[in-house]
Design a protein around this motif. Structure first.
Motif, PDB file in Angstrom:
ATOM      1  N   SER A 187       3.533 -14.726  18.283  1.00  0.00           N
ATOM      2  CA  SER A 187       4.853 -14.998  17.716  1.00  0.00           C
ATOM      3  C   SER A 187       4.763 -15.827  16.432  1.00  0.00           C
ATOM      4  O   SER A 187       5.730 -15.916  15.683  1.00  0.00           O
ATOM      5  CB  SER A 187       5.734 -15.718  18.736  1.00  0.00           C
ATOM      6  N   MET A 188       3.601 -16.402  16.158  1.00  0.00           N
ATOM      7  CA  MET A 188       3.389 -17.191  14.943  1.00  0.00           C
ATOM      8  C   MET A 188       2.827 -16.348  13.803  1.00  0.00           C
ATOM      9  O   MET A 188       2.512 -16.879  12.739  1.00  0.00           O
ATOM     10  CB  MET A 188       2.448 -18.357  15.232  1.00  0.00           C
ATOM     11  N   VAL A 189       2.681 -15.051  14.036  1.00  0.00           N
ATOM     12  CA  VAL A 189       2.053 -14.159  13.062  1.00  0.00           C
ATOM     13  C   VAL A 189       3.013 -13.038  12.691  1.00  0.00           C
ATOM     14  O   VAL A 189       3.504 -12.320  13.558  1.00  0.00           O
ATOM     15  CB  VAL A 189       0.746 -13.553  13.625  1.00  0.00           C
ATOM     16  N   SER A 190       3.266 -12.881  11.399  1.00  0.00           N
ATOM     17  CA  SER A 190       4.088 -11.777  10.907  1.00  0.00           C
ATOM     18  C   SER A 190       3.240 -10.914   9.972  1.00  0.00           C
ATOM     19  O   SER A 190       2.583 -11.431   9.070  1.00  0.00           O
ATOM     20  CB  SER A 190       5.301 -12.325  10.151  1.00  0.00           C
ATOM     21  N   VAL A 191       3.258  -9.617  10.235  1.00  0.00           N
ATOM     22  CA  VAL A 191       2.589  -8.649   9.362  1.00  0.00           C
ATOM     23  C   VAL A 191       3.616  -7.581   9.014  1.00  0.00           C
ATOM     24  O   VAL A 191       4.186  -6.957   9.905  1.00  0.00           O
ATOM     25  CB  VAL A 191       1.361  -7.996  10.044  1.00  0.00           C
ATOM     26  N   LYS A 192       3.839  -7.403   7.724  1.00  0.00           N
ATOM     27  CA  LYS A 192       4.779  -6.389   7.253  1.00  0.00           C
ATOM     28  C   LYS A 192       4.049  -5.493   6.259  1.00  0.00           C
ATOM     29  O   LYS A 192       3.014  -5.871   5.735  1.00  0.00           O
ATOM     30  CB  LYS A 192       5.967  -7.060   6.558  1.00  0.00           C
ATOM     31  N   ALA A 193       4.602  -4.325   6.010  1.00  0.00           N
ATOM     32  CA  ALA A 193       4.012  -3.414   5.026  1.00  0.00           C
ATOM     33  C   ALA A 193       5.121  -2.828   4.162  1.00  0.00           C
ATOM     34  O   ALA A 193       6.240  -2.596   4.636  1.00  0.00           O
ATOM     35  CB  ALA A 193       3.246  -2.295   5.729  1.00  0.00           C
ATOM     36  N   THR A 194       4.781  -2.619   2.905  1.00  0.00           N
ATOM     37  CA  THR A 194       5.722  -2.004   1.976  1.00  0.00           C
ATOM     38  C   THR A 194       4.938  -1.143   0.985  1.00  0.00           C
ATOM     39  O   THR A 194       3.715  -1.169   0.963  1.00  0.00           O
ATOM     40  CB  THR A 194       6.554  -3.083   1.238  1.00  0.00           C
ATOM     41  N   THR A 195       5.669  -0.378   0.199  1.00  0.00           N
ATOM     42  CA  THR A 195       5.074   0.441  -0.859  1.00  0.00           C
ATOM     43  C   THR A 195       5.615  -0.052  -2.196  1.00  0.00           C
ATOM     44  O   THR A 195       6.429  -0.974  -2.241  1.00  0.00           O
ATOM     45  CB  THR A 195       5.444   1.929  -0.694  1.00  0.00           C
ATOM     46  N   THR A 196       5.183   0.578  -3.272  1.00  0.00           N
ATOM     47  CA  THR A 196       5.765   0.288  -4.586  1.00  0.00           C
ATOM     48  C   THR A 196       6.575   1.474  -5.088  1.00  0.00           C
ATOM     49  O   THR A 196       6.825   1.590  -6.281  1.00  0.00           O
ATOM     50  CB  THR A 196       4.665  -0.069  -5.617  1.00  0.00           C
ATOM     51  N   ASP A 197       6.949   2.369  -4.170  1.00  0.00           N
ATOM     52  CA  ASP A 197       7.718   3.569  -4.535  1.00  0.00           C
ATOM     53  C   ASP A 197       7.055   4.336  -5.671  1.00  0.00           C
ATOM     54  O   ASP A 197       7.703   4.778  -6.617  1.00  0.00           O
ATOM     55  CB  ASP A 197       9.163   3.211  -4.880  1.00  0.00           C
ATOM     56  N   TYR A 198       5.737   4.479  -5.549  1.00  0.00           N
ATOM     57  CA  TYR A 198       4.903   5.246  -6.472  1.00  0.00           C
ATOM     58  C   TYR A 198       4.806   4.645  -7.873  1.00  0.00           C
ATOM     59  O   TYR A 198       4.356   5.315  -8.795  1.00  0.00           O
ATOM     60  CB  TYR A 198       5.346   6.719  -6.529  1.00  0.00           C
ATOM     61  N   LEU A 199       5.167   3.384  -8.027  1.00  0.00           N
ATOM     62  CA  LEU A 199       5.062   2.720  -9.324  1.00  0.00           C
ATOM     63  C   LEU A 199       3.731   1.985  -9.442  1.00  0.00           C
ATOM     64  O   LEU A 199       3.223   1.426  -8.472  1.00  0.00           O
ATOM     65  CB  LEU A 199       6.204   1.726  -9.510  1.00  0.00           C
ATOM     66  N   GLY A 200       3.157   1.968 -10.628  1.00  0.00           N
ATOM     67  CA  GLY A 200       1.968   1.185 -10.926  1.00  0.00           C
ATOM     68  C   GLY A 200       0.698   1.685 -10.260  1.00  0.00           C
ATOM     69  O   GLY A 200       0.630   2.784  -9.712  1.00  0.00           O
ATOM     70  N   VAL A 201      -0.336   0.837 -10.318  1.00  0.00           N
ATOM     71  CA  VAL A 201      -1.654   1.163  -9.781  1.00  0.00           C
ATOM     72  C   VAL A 201      -1.586   1.395  -8.269  1.00  0.00           C
ATOM     73  O   VAL A 201      -2.208   2.326  -7.746  1.00  0.00           O
ATOM     74  CB  VAL A 201      -2.655   0.035 -10.121  1.00  0.00           C
ATOM     75  N   LEU A 248       0.858  -1.184   0.000  1.00  0.00           N
ATOM     76  CA  LEU A 248       0.000   0.000   0.000  1.00  0.00           C
ATOM     77  C   LEU A 248       0.893   1.232   0.000  1.00  0.00           C
ATOM     78  O   LEU A 248       1.800   1.332   0.832  1.00  0.00           O
ATOM     79  CB  LEU A 248      -0.895  -0.021   1.251  1.00  0.00           C
ATOM     80  N   GLN A 249       0.650   2.151  -0.907  1.00  0.00           N
ATOM     81  CA  GLN A 249       1.513   3.337  -0.978  1.00  0.00           C
ATOM     82  C   GLN A 249       1.351   4.229   0.247  1.00  0.00           C
ATOM     83  O   GLN A 249       2.312   4.670   0.844  1.00  0.00           O
ATOM     84  CB  GLN A 249       1.232   4.128  -2.260  1.00  0.00           C
TER      85      GLN A 249
END
Length: 164
Positions: free
Chosen positions: A126-140, A101-102
């Motif tokens: 401890s059995m659950v991992s949630v990470k977030a990233t962007t697409t550096d403003y690329l694409g939809v 998500l941007q």
């Protein structure tokens, strides 16, 4: 026996909708379009869990064509799917997810998402991992028109003790 499943979900973003991720309402001027609450994190996780247990996918159990699921909290889908996975003789060893998500930034919501998922799955956080990233403003996604989630789930037969 150890089994792995992969899930993926993507939703369009629209002004005036609510953005729910991992059961957390995220303050934003836009939200996720979806038949239920549009929680792509849970949708991808459900597919990963069902896939690892060879039980099918979210659309088989909660089809968007069925009005009964309109506006329903996706946590219901997760709780039901976990019962199906355990009913098939599996235990959840680990889940790993990545939200793409941007904006807005999600760092301050991640711990609540992890907690919500762990409670719904009845596993230790401890059995659950949630990470977030962007697409550096690329694409939809970078243009703020949509968002996506990737998830992977690791299961084992509950008599193997491989999750302890």
């Amino acid at each position: 026996m150890i089994r792995t499943g992969i899930g993926y979900d993507v939703h369009q973003l629209s002004k005036g909708e609510t953005l729910v991720i991992g059961g957390v309402e995220i303050p934003a001027p836009f939200g996720s379009l979806g038949h239920s609450d549009g929680d792509g994190l849970i949708h991808a996780l459900v597919d990963a869990l069902l896939g690892a247990a060879s039980l099918g996918d979210i659309g088989q159990f909660f089809p968007s064509e069925n009005d009964i699921w309109e506006g329903v909290s996706s946590s219901h889908f997760l709780t039901d799917s976990v019962k199906r996975v355990r009913g098939a003789g599996f235990e959840i060893c680990n889940v790993d997810t990545t939200i793409i998500l941007q904006k807005p930034k999600l760092e301050r919501f991640i711990s609540q998402m992890k907690y919500n998922l762990a409670v719904s799955m009845k596993v230790n956080e401890s059995m659950v991992s949630v990470k977030a990233t962007t697409t550096d403003y690329l694409g939809v996604i970078g243009a703020g028109k949509g968002w996506a989630v990737q998830a992977i789930a690791t299961l084992c037969k509950n008599d193997d003790h491989c999750c302890s």
